[in-house]
Design a protein around this motif. Structure first.
Motif, short mmCIF file in Angstrom:
data_model
loop_
_atom_site.label_atom_id
_atom_site.label_comp_id
_atom_site.label_asym_id
_atom_site.label_seq_id
_atom_site.Cartn_x
_atom_site.Cartn_y
_atom_site.Cartn_z
N GLY A 118 0.79 -1.22 0.00
CA GLY A 118 0.00 0.00 0.00
C GLY A 118 0.81 1.27 0.00
O GLY A 118 0.29 2.34 -0.27
N THR A 142 1.56 -1.24 -4.67
CA THR A 142 0.11 -1.32 -4.53
C THR A 142 -0.45 -2.18 -5.66
O THR A 142 0.21 -2.42 -6.67
CB THR A 142 -0.55 0.07 -4.57
OG1 THR A 142 -0.16 0.74 -5.77
CG2 THR A 142 -0.13 0.89 -3.38
N ILE A 158 -7.07 4.87 3.82
CA ILE A 158 -5.72 4.62 3.32
C ILE A 158 -4.80 5.78 3.67
O ILE A 158 -3.66 5.59 4.13
CB ILE A 158 -5.76 4.39 1.79
CG1 ILE A 158 -6.49 3.09 1.48
CG2 ILE A 158 -4.35 4.37 1.21
CD1 ILE A 158 -6.71 2.86 0.00
N HIS A 200 -1.61 5.13 6.29
CA HIS A 200 -0.24 5.14 5.79
C HIS A 200 0.47 6.49 5.92
O HIS A 200 1.69 6.54 5.99
CB HIS A 200 -0.23 4.72 4.31
CG HIS A 200 -0.61 3.29 4.10
ND1 HIS A 200 0.25 2.24 4.33
CD2 HIS A 200 -1.78 2.72 3.69
CE1 HIS A 200 -0.36 1.10 4.07
NE2 HIS A 200 -1.59 1.36 3.67
#
Length: 542
Positions: A91, A95, A118, A122
């Motif tokens: 990710g 990805t 997301i 991250h």
């Protein structure tokens, strides 16, 4: 070549089930340079997706394992990385986007929340900053009016829009490597062209490397820098795209390159009798609102269509998803209610009841897109094919019925001795042949084929197209062939009707529609199907 961002050396993948171990991937090796697109091609079951999932160790352990090999990303072997180290890579640096976004997007969460999770996980971005970044990403991937889409759920978006959202999620953390696993297979040709152009633009803007997995060599030719050809878990040939396409060395590569549906449609004879016709056909679905659920408008799925189809002819119905293709076919076969006139072999059937239509069902049959979903997993192939005979020809003895079933299976290229097996024991192409045999055993005059090749590999597509042509010649069949794959339509159809928004945009001889389209929408479809150019004139909108 610059120093590779990813190096896969002698990677093997084993699956363990019922005390047995089988190799799904057998000592494959390849490299991806920075900024390069490497295509991994092969038919279903060749090991492409398993290889891609292995890079990030996404396989179902302990049912799967890696007996050997290395996956070196930026100098670090991911096969030896801890779970914590892998989570930092997944990710962020690498990805993935998948073939079917509906299985990857959470149906219970709005788009803003899914992208926002997301960003927060991250990068620690949340609140107004996350919203601003989400809007930036949606705009970047070509979602029109992104502010309105923030609160949308996946089911409220089209297939192309969902795939764009998946790409936005994949790009949220500016990855160095993007793994795209069949990202355009389920999309219409115009949307496919848009997605490919989008990925190409984003790759160039971000200097991103890409592993592109597909079975469509037409896409590879236009999109990739290098290609690896896989079959039975092994890479049998690799090299620059131009070299592989111009001078393939391995027999399997030559087989793939020759697998695109070819040949000409069965010649049309204007003197043949008319089998199916419709005049001013309409299918309108009511839109209800308010406390009393009153009808406030209609979805005009089919809106005033005329058509004619003669014996031995194929009429191709093309257009994007939602254009009304399948609804038209269902209306013609009286599987849904409609307005207007429908004639079948000279008989007006517009007002026939379900009971009236039952006497005609043996002469009009349907072959659906998904052969696995349309075949009962609890019935043997013999029972599946014989089911129609039991209903429409009850006077047949068990022996006569079995002979008819065996004959239909052999006619469609299957071994009659396999008729006692179940659908899950057959490949996708074999299951589609079973579905065709089920239709042909009743000796119909008209067959509606609803995307019968879209779920199949190109080589299997070519086999099914050849089979359909052979059966049409032998039985003088009239086909209504519904598809968004214009290469398959070109190989089968005598005439084409182009649909959009429930209406006919353009119709005529197949050669004229494909080679000399008149309407802008038709031109966009043909450009996307045969040139894979980006659709940029605004004809096809998200």
């Amino acid at each position: 070549m610059t120093e590779p961002i990813l190096t896969v050396r002698d990677l093997s993948v084993a699956f363990h089930q019922g005390g047995k171990t089988s190799l799904a991937v057998d000592r494959i090796s390849f490299e991806i340079a920075r900024g390069e697109v490497l295509a991994l091609v092969g038919e279903s079951g060749s090991g492409k997706s398993v290889s891609a999932n292995s890079i990030l160790k996404l396989l179902p352990y302990p049912a799967a394992s890696h007996p050997g090999g290395e996956v070196v990303f930026n100098g670090r072997d991911l096969m030896k990385a801890s779970d914590e180290e892998l989570r930092a890579v997944r990710g962020n640096d690498i990805t993935m986007i998948f073939q079917e976004p509906m299985t990857s997007l959470n149906p219970l969460h709005a788009i803003e929340k899914q992208i926002g999770e997301i960003l927060q996980l991250h990068q620690g971005i949340k609140g107004p900053a996350a919203r601003a970044r989400t809007l930036e990403l949606l705009h970047q991937v070509g979602i029109r009016d992104p502010e309105r889409r923030l609160s949308a759920y996946p089911h409220e978006l089209s297939g192309g829009q969902r795939q764009r959202v998946m790409i936005a999620m994949a790009l949220a953390n500016r990855p160095e490597l993007l793994i795209a696993d069949e990202p355009t297979t389920a999309l219409d040709v115009t949307v496919q062209a848009q997605i490919l152009e989008l990925l190409k633009t984003l790759k160039e803007e971000h200097g991103m490397s890409m592993l592109f997995i597909t079975h469509d060599l037409g896409i590879v030719r236009k999109f990739a820098d290098r290609v690896c050809v896989m079959t039975q878990g092994r890479i049998v040939e690799s090299g620059p795209v131009e070299e592989i396409f111009a001078r393939p060395q391995h027999d399997y590569t030559r087989h793939l390159l020759a697998s695109e549906p070819r040949g000409r449609p069965v010649p049309a004879d204007a003197a043949k009798p008319e089998v199916m016709a419709a005049q001013n056909l309409k299918v309108w679905f009511p839109i209800k609102a308010g406390f009393l659920r009153r009808v406030v408008d209609h979805v005009k799925a089919v809106d005033g269509i005329d058509m004619r189809l003669k014996a031995g002819h194929t009429l191709g119905i093309v257009g994007e998803s939602g254009s009304g293709k399948t609804t038209l076919g269902l209306a013609l076969t009286r599987l849904i209610s409609s307005e207007g006139r429908i004639a079948f072999v000279g008989e007006q059937i517009s007002d026939y009841s379900f009971r009236d239509m039952r006497a005609l069902r043996n002469r009009m049959q349907v072959v659906f897109q998904d052969p696995y979903g349309s075949l009962s997993p609890r019935m043997s192939v013999a029972d599946i094919v014989a089911e129609g005979l039991k209903i429409h020809e009850p006077s047949l003895s068990a022996g006569e019925r079995d002979r008819r079933v065996a004959g239909a299976l052999e006619e469609t290229g299957l071994d009659a001795a396999t008729r006692w097996r179940y659908p899950h024991e057959f490949s996708g192409g074999q299951r589609q042949r079973i579905a065709i045999a089920r239709a042909m055993v009743l000796k119909p005059k008209f067959v509606m084929l609803d995307e019968p090749t879209s779920a199949l590999d190109m080589s299997v597509q070519a086999q099914v197209v050849d089979l359909l042509r052979d059966l049409q010649v032998k039985h003088d069949l009239a086909y209504l062939f519904i598809s968004h794959d214009l290469k398959v339509v070109r190989a089968l159809a005598n005439d084409i009707v182009v649909m959009r928004g429930g209406k006919v945009v353009e119709s005529g001889l197949a050669a004229d529609i494909i080679e000399r389209p008149k309407e802008p929408y038709t031109k966009a479809l043909m450009a996307a199907a045969f040139d894979l150019r980006a659709v940029t004139d605004g004809v096809v909108r998200q």
